[in-house]
Design a protein around this motif. Structure first.
Motif, PDB file in Angstrom:
ATOM      1  N   GLY A  29      44.202  44.408  47.545  1.00 47.71           N
ATOM      2  CA  GLY A  29      43.081  44.981  48.139  1.00 47.71           C
ATOM      3  C   GLY A  29      41.999  44.943  47.724  1.00 47.71           C
ATOM      4  N   LYS A  30      41.725  44.517  46.440  1.00 42.19           N
ATOM      5  CA  LYS A  30      40.625  43.851  45.954  1.00 42.19           C
ATOM      6  C   LYS A  30      40.067  43.248  47.241  1.00 42.19           C
ATOM      7  CE  LYS A  30      40.230  44.517  41.110  1.00 42.19           C
ATOM      8  NZ  LYS A  30      40.825  44.254  40.279  1.00 42.19           N
ATOM      9  N   LEU A  31      40.666  42.181  47.297  1.00 39.12           N
ATOM     10  CA  LEU A  31      39.928  40.960  48.065  1.00 39.12           C
ATOM     11  C   LEU A  31      39.890  41.219  49.799  1.00 39.12           C
ATOM     12  CD1 LEU A  31      39.800  37.940  48.256  1.00 39.12           C
ATOM     13  CD2 LEU A  31      42.373  37.488  49.006  1.00 39.12           C
ATOM     14  N   LYS A  32      40.796  42.514  50.816  1.00 41.02           N
ATOM     15  CA  LYS A  32      40.481  42.798  51.377  1.00 41.02           C
ATOM     16  C   LYS A  32      38.862  43.177  51.276  1.00 41.02           C
ATOM     17  CE  LYS A  32      42.006  46.414  55.312  1.00 41.02           C
ATOM     18  NZ  LYS A  32      40.684  47.424  54.653  1.00 41.02           N
ATOM     19  N   GLU A  33      38.778  44.200  50.704  1.00 39.38           N
ATOM     20  CA  GLU A  33      37.740  45.450  50.664  1.00 39.38           C
ATOM     21  C   GLU A  33      36.162  43.663  50.465  1.00 39.38           C
ATOM     22  OE1 GLU A  33      38.028  48.432  47.936  1.00 39.38           O
ATOM     23  OE2 GLU A  33      39.234  48.941  49.114  1.00 39.38           O
ATOM     24  N   LEU A  34      36.510  43.012  49.338  1.00 40.79           N
ATOM     25  CA  LEU A  34      35.123  41.958  49.478  1.00 40.79           C
ATOM     26  C   LEU A  34      35.563  41.438  50.721  1.00 40.79           C
ATOM     27  CD1 LEU A  34      36.644  41.096  45.951  1.00 40.79           C
ATOM     28  CD2 LEU A  34      34.294  42.158  46.483  1.00 40.79           C
ATOM     29  N   GLY A  99      41.472  53.668  32.611  1.00 42.99           N
ATOM     30  CA  GLY A  99      39.900  52.817  32.511  1.00 42.99           C
ATOM     31  C   GLY A  99      40.845  51.286  32.612  1.00 42.99           C
ATOM     32  N   VAL A 100      40.212  50.309  31.756  1.00 42.33           N
ATOM     33  CA  VAL A 100      40.414  49.126  31.945  1.00 42.33           C
ATOM     34  C   VAL A 100      42.406  48.603  32.177  1.00 42.33           C
ATOM     35  CG1 VAL A 100      38.732  48.010  31.071  1.00 42.33           C
ATOM     36  CG2 VAL A 100      40.172  48.864  29.506  1.00 42.33           C
ATOM     37  N   TYR A 101      43.308  50.105  31.113  1.00 47.09           N
ATOM     38  CA  TYR A 101      44.518  49.722  31.793  1.00 47.09           C
ATOM     39  C   TYR A 101      44.439  49.655  32.422  1.00 47.09           C
ATOM     40  CZ  TYR A 101      43.374  48.352  27.369  1.00 47.09           C
ATOM     41  OH  TYR A 101      42.038  47.550  25.764  1.00 47.09           O
ATOM     42  N   ASP A 114      53.844  49.832  40.278  1.00 52.67           N
ATOM     43  CA  ASP A 114      54.097  50.837  41.166  1.00 52.67           C
ATOM     44  C   ASP A 114      53.098  51.925  40.838  1.00 52.67           C
ATOM     45  OD1 ASP A 114      55.442  53.747  41.767  1.00 52.67           O
ATOM     46  OD2 ASP A 114      57.537  52.898  40.776  1.00 52.67           O
ATOM     47  N   PHE A 115      52.700  51.715  41.503  1.00 50.62           N
ATOM     48  CA  PHE A 115      50.967  53.402  41.563  1.00 50.62           C
ATOM     49  C   PHE A 115      51.627  53.986  42.163  1.00 50.62           C
ATOM     50  CE2 PHE A 115      48.677  49.093  41.569  1.00 50.62           C
ATOM     51  CZ  PHE A 115      47.800  48.686  40.972  1.00 50.62           C
ATOM     52  N   TYR A 116      52.671  54.353  42.783  1.00 45.71           N
ATOM     53  CA  TYR A 116      53.515  56.376  42.132  1.00 45.71           C
ATOM     54  C   TYR A 116      53.705  56.322  41.189  1.00 45.71           C
ATOM     55  CZ  TYR A 116      54.782  60.242  43.982  1.00 45.71           C
ATOM     56  OH  TYR A 116      54.211  61.747  44.675  1.00 45.71           O
ATOM     57  N   GLY A 169      43.832  52.205  51.663  1.00 50.50           N
ATOM     58  CA  GLY A 169      43.785  51.360  50.865  1.00 50.50           C
ATOM     59  C   GLY A 169      44.688  50.730  49.739  1.00 50.50           C
ATOM     60  N   PHE A 170      44.652  51.514  48.894  1.00 48.03           N
ATOM     61  CA  PHE A 170      45.133  50.990  47.698  1.00 48.03           C
ATOM     62  C   PHE A 170      45.249  51.555  46.182  1.00 48.03           C
ATOM     63  CE2 PHE A 170      42.741  48.825  44.463  1.00 48.03           C
ATOM     64  CZ  PHE A 170      41.289  48.407  45.617  1.00 48.03           C
ATOM     65  N   GLY A 171      45.903  51.161  45.386  1.00 50.89           N
ATOM     66  CA  GLY A 171      46.321  51.728  43.838  1.00 50.89           C
ATOM     67  C   GLY A 171      45.891  53.265  43.569  1.00 50.89           C
ATOM     68  N   TYR A 172      45.020  53.595  43.079  1.00 55.06           N
ATOM     69  CA  TYR A 172      44.930  54.914  42.669  1.00 55.06           C
ATOM     70  C   TYR A 172      44.544  55.312  44.258  1.00 55.06           C
ATOM     71  CZ  TYR A 172      45.963  54.091  38.077  1.00 55.06           C
ATOM     72  OH  TYR A 172      46.777  53.329  36.875  1.00 55.06           O
ATOM     73  N   ASP A 173      43.668  55.196  45.107  1.00 57.01           N
ATOM     74  CA  ASP A 173      43.371  55.841  46.172  1.00 57.01           C
ATOM     75  C   ASP A 173      44.140  57.180  46.543  1.00 57.01           C
ATOM     76  OD1 ASP A 173      41.462  53.953  46.405  1.00 57.01           O
ATOM     77  OD2 ASP A 173      42.112  52.487  47.992  1.00 57.01           O
ATOM     78  N   SER A 197      32.378  54.168  48.158  1.00 58.62           N
ATOM     79  CA  SER A 197      32.946  52.954  47.016  1.00 58.62           C
ATOM     80  C   SER A 197      32.234  52.332  45.604  1.00 58.62           C
ATOM     81  CB  SER A 197      33.766  52.401  47.385  1.00 58.62           C
ATOM     82  OG  SER A 197      33.795  50.572  47.311  1.00 58.62           O
ATOM     83  N   HIS A 198      32.652  51.945  44.311  1.00 59.27           N
ATOM     84  CA  HIS A 198      32.571  51.842  43.083  1.00 59.27           C
ATOM     85  C   HIS A 198      32.067  50.360  43.501  1.00 59.27           C
ATOM     86  CE1 HIS A 198      36.690  52.197  43.833  1.00 59.27           C
ATOM     87  NE2 HIS A 198      36.739  51.009  42.810  1.00 59.27           N
ATOM     88  N   ARG A 199      32.831  50.003  44.677  1.00 57.20           N
ATOM     89  CA  ARG A 199      32.513  48.686  45.057  1.00 57.20           C
ATOM     90  C   ARG A 199      31.588  47.882  45.392  1.00 57.20           C
ATOM     91  NH1 ARG A 199      37.975  47.793  45.496  1.00 57.20           N
ATOM     92  NH2 ARG A 199      38.266  47.687  43.168  1.00 57.20           N
ATOM     93  N   ALA A 200      31.671  48.714  46.291  1.00 56.54           N
ATOM     94  CA  ALA A 200      30.690  48.640  47.621  1.00 56.54           C
ATOM     95  C   ALA A 200      29.168  49.129  46.761  1.00 56.54           C
ATOM     96  CB  ALA A 200      30.885  50.165  48.781  1.00 56.54           C
TER      97      ALA A 200
END
Ligand code: IMP
Length: 212
Positions: A29-34, A99-101, A114-116, A169-173, A197-200
């Motif tokens: 997910g991160k790789l695609k966005e970057l 947070g970081v976890y 498993d993000f669900y 998206g991915f993760g907690y989106d 987004s934070h990443r953007a």
């Protein structure tokens, strides 16, 4: 942070001048966005997986420490500049957790994610707390093989909703609604998510600093 990781005293940001950049992540997910954010600004963009590298252990307790661990590891192993994103979701009602976890909360006993399950944990932890405020953080570190690095951070503020909505998206989106919108990031195409987004935001700061 060890002394080796200390930012050199020279405060002038170092510009990225090469053609090749390695993205220090195994998160698709991160790789695609970057990749989308960089577009054709970089001639050759590869990932740590393309070099057969494993993910280093993220032993830091802050976003920058973990981003540094990843970026400096990949820069050293490949001999090329490497970009890492360390990110997470900070929820007010949970005192800033996960947070970081954020990735660890999704980890199952067999090591898969498993993000669900992670989103259910967020939901259970928040209970009926009326405080739904949350923000995503992305810390980007660009590291060179000689140890120099540049770091930036972006935040996206919003609120947590339940049940999860959207399959993009991915993760907690699917449980995060950015400020000024009614849809979750999971209900947005990536080009739309990238408007807030934070990443953007972190990416724009990195562009201004190192890609003049
Ligand atoms: P890490 O940076 O590898 O520690 O992982 C960060 C984790 O935070 C990811 O695995 C996701 O669970 C979560 N995360 C970070 N950025 C986003 C995002 O843009 N959307 C949804 N979840 C995210």
């Amino acid at each position: 942070m060890t002394q080796d990781n200390a930012q050199p005293k020279d405060k002038t940001p170092r510009a990225f001048t090469g053609d090749e950049l390695v993205v220090a992540t195994h998160n698709k997910g991160k790789l695609k966005e970057l990749r989308e954010l960089f577009g054709d600004k970089i001639k050759t963009m590869q990932s740590a997986a393309d070099f057969g590298l494993e993910s280093p252990e993220e032993t830091g307790t802050t976003f920058i420490e973990n981003a540094l661990i990843k970026a400096q590891y990949v820069a050293k192993e490949t001999g090329k500049p490497a970009l890492a994103d360390d990110s997470g979701l900070c929820i007010s009602a949970l005192g800033g957790d996960p947070g970081v976890y954020a990735a660890d909360w999704a980890e199952k006993p067999d090591g898969t994610r498993d993000f669900y399950m992670a989103m259910e944990k967020v939901h259970a932890g928040m209970g009926d707390n009326p405080d739904k405020k949350a923000y995503f953080v992305s810390c980007l570190v660009l590291a060179w093989p000689d140890g120099h690095y540049e770091a930036v951070e972006g935040h996206a503020h919003g609120s947590i909703t339940w049940p999860p909505r959207g399959d993009q998206g991915f993760g907690y989106d699917p449980i995060f609604v950015p400020e000024g919108d009614t849809r979750t990031y999971g209900e947005m195409a990536s080009a739309e998510k990238e408007k807030t987004s934070h990443r953007a935001i972190a990416f724009e700061k990195m562009m201004a600093k190192c890609f003049p």
